[in-house]
Write a protein that holds these residues in place. Structure first.
Motif, mmCIF file in Angstrom:
data_model
loop_
_atom_site.group_PDB
_atom_site.id
_atom_site.type_symbol
_atom_site.label_atom_id
_atom_site.label_comp_id
_atom_site.label_asym_id
_atom_site.label_seq_id
_atom_site.Cartn_x
_atom_site.Cartn_y
_atom_site.Cartn_z
ATOM 1 N N PRO A 87 -5.867 -19.036 9.063
ATOM 2 C CA PRO A 87 -7.080 -19.183 10.218
ATOM 3 C C PRO A 87 -7.058 -18.314 11.206
ATOM 4 C CG PRO A 87 -5.875 -21.198 9.763
ATOM 5 C CD PRO A 87 -5.112 -20.153 9.174
ATOM 6 N N THR A 88 -6.018 -17.626 11.714
ATOM 7 C CA THR A 88 -5.834 -16.702 12.926
ATOM 8 C C THR A 88 -5.151 -15.223 12.174
ATOM 9 O OG1 THR A 88 -3.899 -17.692 13.650
ATOM 10 C CG2 THR A 88 -6.099 -18.347 14.514
ATOM 11 N N LEU A 89 -5.704 -14.555 11.058
ATOM 12 C CA LEU A 89 -5.056 -13.530 10.504
ATOM 13 C C LEU A 89 -5.071 -12.427 11.467
ATOM 14 C CD1 LEU A 89 -3.860 -12.171 8.081
ATOM 15 C CD2 LEU A 89 -6.068 -11.786 7.310
ATOM 16 N N SER A 90 -5.988 -12.081 12.091
ATOM 17 C CA SER A 90 -5.803 -10.959 13.209
ATOM 18 C C SER A 90 -4.517 -10.998 14.126
ATOM 19 C CB SER A 90 -7.053 -10.626 13.833
ATOM 20 O OG SER A 90 -8.243 -10.255 12.805
ATOM 21 N N ALA A 91 -4.797 -12.106 14.735
ATOM 22 C CA ALA A 91 -3.767 -12.420 15.793
ATOM 23 C C ALA A 91 -2.346 -12.592 15.165
ATOM 24 C CB ALA A 91 -3.795 -13.818 16.531
ATOM 25 N N ASP A 92 -1.954 -13.232 14.155
ATOM 26 C CA ASP A 92 -0.877 -13.305 13.466
ATOM 27 C C ASP A 92 -0.293 -12.026 12.933
ATOM 28 O OD1 ASP A 92 -1.293 -16.029 13.888
ATOM 29 O OD2 ASP A 92 -1.779 -16.468 11.816
ATOM 30 N N ILE A 93 -1.262 -11.211 12.264
ATOM 31 C CA ILE A 93 -0.775 -9.937 11.854
ATOM 32 C C ILE A 93 -0.164 -9.013 13.084
ATOM 33 C CG2 ILE A 93 -2.810 -8.605 11.429
ATOM 34 C CD1 ILE A 93 -1.512 -7.873 8.706
ATOM 35 N N SER A 94 -1.030 -9.181 14.173
ATOM 36 C CA SER A 94 -0.462 -8.472 15.384
ATOM 37 C C SER A 94 0.594 -8.898 15.859
ATOM 38 C CB SER A 94 -1.937 -8.409 16.097
ATOM 39 O OG SER A 94 -3.068 -7.911 15.984
ATOM 40 N N LYS A 95 0.966 -10.114 15.708
ATOM 41 C CA LYS A 95 2.437 -10.370 15.991
ATOM 42 C C LYS A 95 3.676 -10.111 15.418
ATOM 43 C CE LYS A 95 0.617 -14.598 18.519
ATOM 44 N NZ LYS A 95 0.654 -16.070 18.369
ATOM 45 N N VAL A 96 3.254 -10.251 14.043
ATOM 46 C CA VAL A 96 4.250 -9.681 12.878
ATOM 47 C C VAL A 96 4.536 -8.076 13.079
ATOM 48 C CG1 VAL A 96 4.815 -9.760 10.587
ATOM 49 C CG2 VAL A 96 4.053 -11.910 11.687
ATOM 50 N N ILE A 97 3.453 -7.387 12.901
ATOM 51 C CA ILE A 97 3.434 -5.958 12.968
ATOM 52 C C ILE A 97 2.987 -5.503 14.475
ATOM 53 C CG2 ILE A 97 2.927 -3.904 11.790
ATOM 54 C CD1 ILE A 97 2.180 -5.325 9.451
ATOM 55 N N PRO A 98 3.881 -5.026 15.081
ATOM 56 C CA PRO A 98 3.736 -4.473 16.478
ATOM 57 C C PRO A 98 3.048 -3.081 16.400
ATOM 58 C CG PRO A 98 5.946 -3.948 16.015
ATOM 59 C CD PRO A 98 5.458 -4.735 14.739
ATOM 60 N N GLU A 99 2.197 -2.917 17.654
ATOM 61 C CA GLU A 99 1.309 -1.751 17.744
ATOM 62 C C GLU A 99 1.962 -0.545 17.505
ATOM 63 O OE1 GLU A 99 -2.571 -0.256 20.297
ATOM 64 O OE2 GLU A 99 -1.372 -2.232 20.951
ATOM 65 N N SER A 100 3.362 -0.721 17.932
ATOM 66 C CA SER A 100 4.253 0.518 17.759
ATOM 67 C C SER A 100 4.446 1.011 16.554
ATOM 68 C CB SER A 100 5.336 0.462 18.817
ATOM 69 O OG SER A 100 5.912 -0.855 18.341
ATOM 70 N N ALA A 101 4.292 0.220 15.425
ATOM 71 C CA ALA A 101 4.737 0.419 14.073
ATOM 72 C C ALA A 101 4.223 1.832 13.578
ATOM 73 C CB ALA A 101 4.262 -0.723 13.096
ATOM 74 N N THR A 102 5.029 2.395 12.813
ATOM 75 C CA THR A 102 4.292 3.510 11.988
ATOM 76 C C THR A 102 4.295 3.646 10.587
ATOM 77 O OG1 THR A 102 6.623 4.343 12.156
ATOM 78 C CG2 THR A 102 5.196 4.879 14.120
ATOM 79 N N GLY A 103 3.880 4.731 9.838
ATOM 80 C CA GLY A 103 4.002 4.645 8.577
ATOM 81 C C GLY A 103 3.078 3.715 7.724
ATOM 82 N N GLN A 104 3.672 3.176 6.739
ATOM 83 C CA GLN A 104 2.858 2.384 5.875
ATOM 84 C C GLN A 104 2.493 0.998 6.454
ATOM 85 O OE1 GLN A 104 4.647 1.687 2.170
ATOM 86 N NE2 GLN A 104 2.776 0.746 1.012
ATOM 87 N N VAL A 105 3.467 0.647 7.064
ATOM 88 C CA VAL A 105 3.236 -0.883 7.816
ATOM 89 C C VAL A 105 2.065 -0.702 8.913
ATOM 90 C CG1 VAL A 105 5.047 -0.731 9.657
ATOM 91 C CG2 VAL A 105 4.106 -2.844 8.740
ATOM 92 N N ALA A 106 2.173 0.504 9.492
ATOM 93 C CA ALA A 106 1.003 0.672 10.615
ATOM 94 C C ALA A 106 -0.391 0.745 9.821
ATOM 95 C CB ALA A 106 1.367 1.787 11.398
ATOM 96 N N GLU A 107 -0.367 1.336 8.653
ATOM 97 C CA GLU A 107 -1.724 1.268 8.000
ATOM 98 C C GLU A 107 -2.064 0.094 7.482
ATOM 99 O OE1 GLU A 107 -1.119 4.138 4.790
ATOM 100 O OE2 GLU A 107 -0.576 5.914 6.052
ATOM 101 N N LEU A 108 -1.175 -0.944 7.180
ATOM 102 C CA LEU A 108 -1.578 -2.165 6.700
ATOM 103 C C LEU A 108 -2.021 -2.881 7.684
ATOM 104 C CD1 LEU A 108 -1.351 -4.632 4.753
ATOM 105 C CD2 LEU A 108 0.870 -5.034 5.384
ATOM 106 N N ARG A 109 -1.263 -2.770 8.889
ATOM 107 C CA ARG A 109 -2.183 -3.634 10.162
ATOM 108 C C ARG A 109 -3.394 -3.131 10.494
ATOM 109 N NH1 ARG A 109 -2.265 -3.379 16.079
ATOM 110 N NH2 ARG A 109 -1.385 -4.857 17.144
ATOM 111 N N ALA A 110 -3.382 -1.794 10.593
ATOM 112 C CA ALA A 110 -4.934 -1.227 10.957
ATOM 113 C C ALA A 110 -6.021 -1.550 10.071
ATOM 114 C CB ALA A 110 -4.791 0.420 11.190
ATOM 115 N N GLN A 111 -5.557 -1.584 8.626
ATOM 116 C CA GLN A 111 -6.597 -1.740 7.495
ATOM 117 C C GLN A 111 -7.044 -3.400 7.856
ATOM 118 O OE1 GLN A 111 -5.184 -1.666 3.659
ATOM 119 N NE2 GLN A 111 -7.165 -1.122 2.849
ATOM 120 N N THR A 112 -6.126 -4.219 7.812
ATOM 121 C CA THR A 112 -6.303 -5.695 7.991
ATOM 122 C C THR A 112 -7.272 -5.907 9.290
ATOM 123 O OG1 THR A 112 -4.131 -6.208 6.892
ATOM 124 C CG2 THR A 112 -5.377 -7.905 8.201
ATOM 125 N N LEU A 113 -7.045 -5.258 10.295
ATOM 126 C CA LEU A 113 -7.705 -5.621 11.374
ATOM 127 C C LEU A 113 -9.260 -4.848 11.191
ATOM 128 C CD1 LEU A 113 -5.117 -4.821 14.311
ATOM 129 C CD2 LEU A 113 -5.949 -7.190 13.538
#
Length: 227
Positions: free
Chosen positions: A98-124
């Motif tokens: 139900p709240t994927l954008s908020a949830d993934i933003s909490k799990v993966i911080p904005e400061s993340a780098t590399g592949q995980v940062a790409e996953l966060r950015a792509q999802t949003l």
């Protein structure tokens, strides 16, 4: 109702099996399969109006059960509370939470780098409308659709593309699936053992039985639903 990026052909085997006992219909949403491309961004209200038109065409004012995977499950779950006069059951197969954008933003911080940062950015980005349907996948709390039968099925295999965040992402997804239970006082939640995200491909036996159970329960409340 297929997930994002999938056409109705992806559901062909499931539909063929289910249609041995019941009338089963699927459709391509705008931007998917053989349907037209959307002119601009869509909302859940836009998708709901199209679903209403589809149901009017194939089922008239008769009762229906909606079975959806991933984004298709999310759309079905958002639609059902406002259309309790016709939606008499739901099967949600690893529905987008139900709240994927908020949830993934909490799990993966904005400061993340590399592949995980790409996953966060792509999802949003996908949730903001950068997807084939151009639908804005907005966060919202779960609304009740009353006491209709609902089966929620989540995947089993852990997300391992970003190992360091895999367990946290799994907890996020599992919690999101539990929150879908609030959609009905008659909801159940189960795990498809051995399945990845595509539950109806990896465990078609479970998908078929879930839809048949919900349809039988819905029919018990009067009328034979179309899926």
């Amino acid at each position: 109702m297929a997930g994002g990026g999938d056409g109705l052909d992806k559901l062909a085997d499931l539909q063929k099996t289910l249609s041995k006992k019941d009338r089963v219909c699927s459709y391509d949403r705008l931007g998917e399969g053989a349907s037209d491309r959307p002119d601009g961004l869509q909302t859940f209200a836009d998708s709901g109006r199209i679903l209403t038109a589809v149901l009017d065409r194939i089922a008239g004012d008769g009762p229906v059960v909606l079975a959806g995977h991933s984004l298709g499950g999310l759309i079905a779950a958002r639609y059902a509370p406002g259309h309790q006069d016709r939606v008499k059951g739901l099967v949600l197969m690893d529905a987008t939470i139900p709240t994927l954008s908020a949830d993934i933003s909490k799990v993966i911080p904005e400061s993340a780098t590399g592949q995980v940062a790409e996953l966060r950015a792509q999802t949003l980005a996908v949730n903001e409308g950068q997807n084939p349907e151009k639908i804005v996948i907005a966060d919202a709390e779960v609304r009740s659709a009353g006491d209709i039968p609902v089966e929620i099925i989540k995947h089993d295999k852990q997300y391992d593309s970003v190992p360091e965040y895999g367990p946290a992402l799994e907890r996020m997804w599992s919690e999101g699936q539990r929150r879908w239970r609030a959609i009905s006082s008659r909801s159940t939640l189960g795990t498809a053992a051995g399945s990845g995200h595509y539950i109806y491909v990896d465990r078609p036996d479970l998908a078929v039985r879930a839809v048949q159970r919900v349809t039988a329960q819905a029919a018990g409340h009067g009328g034979r639903p179309t899926r």
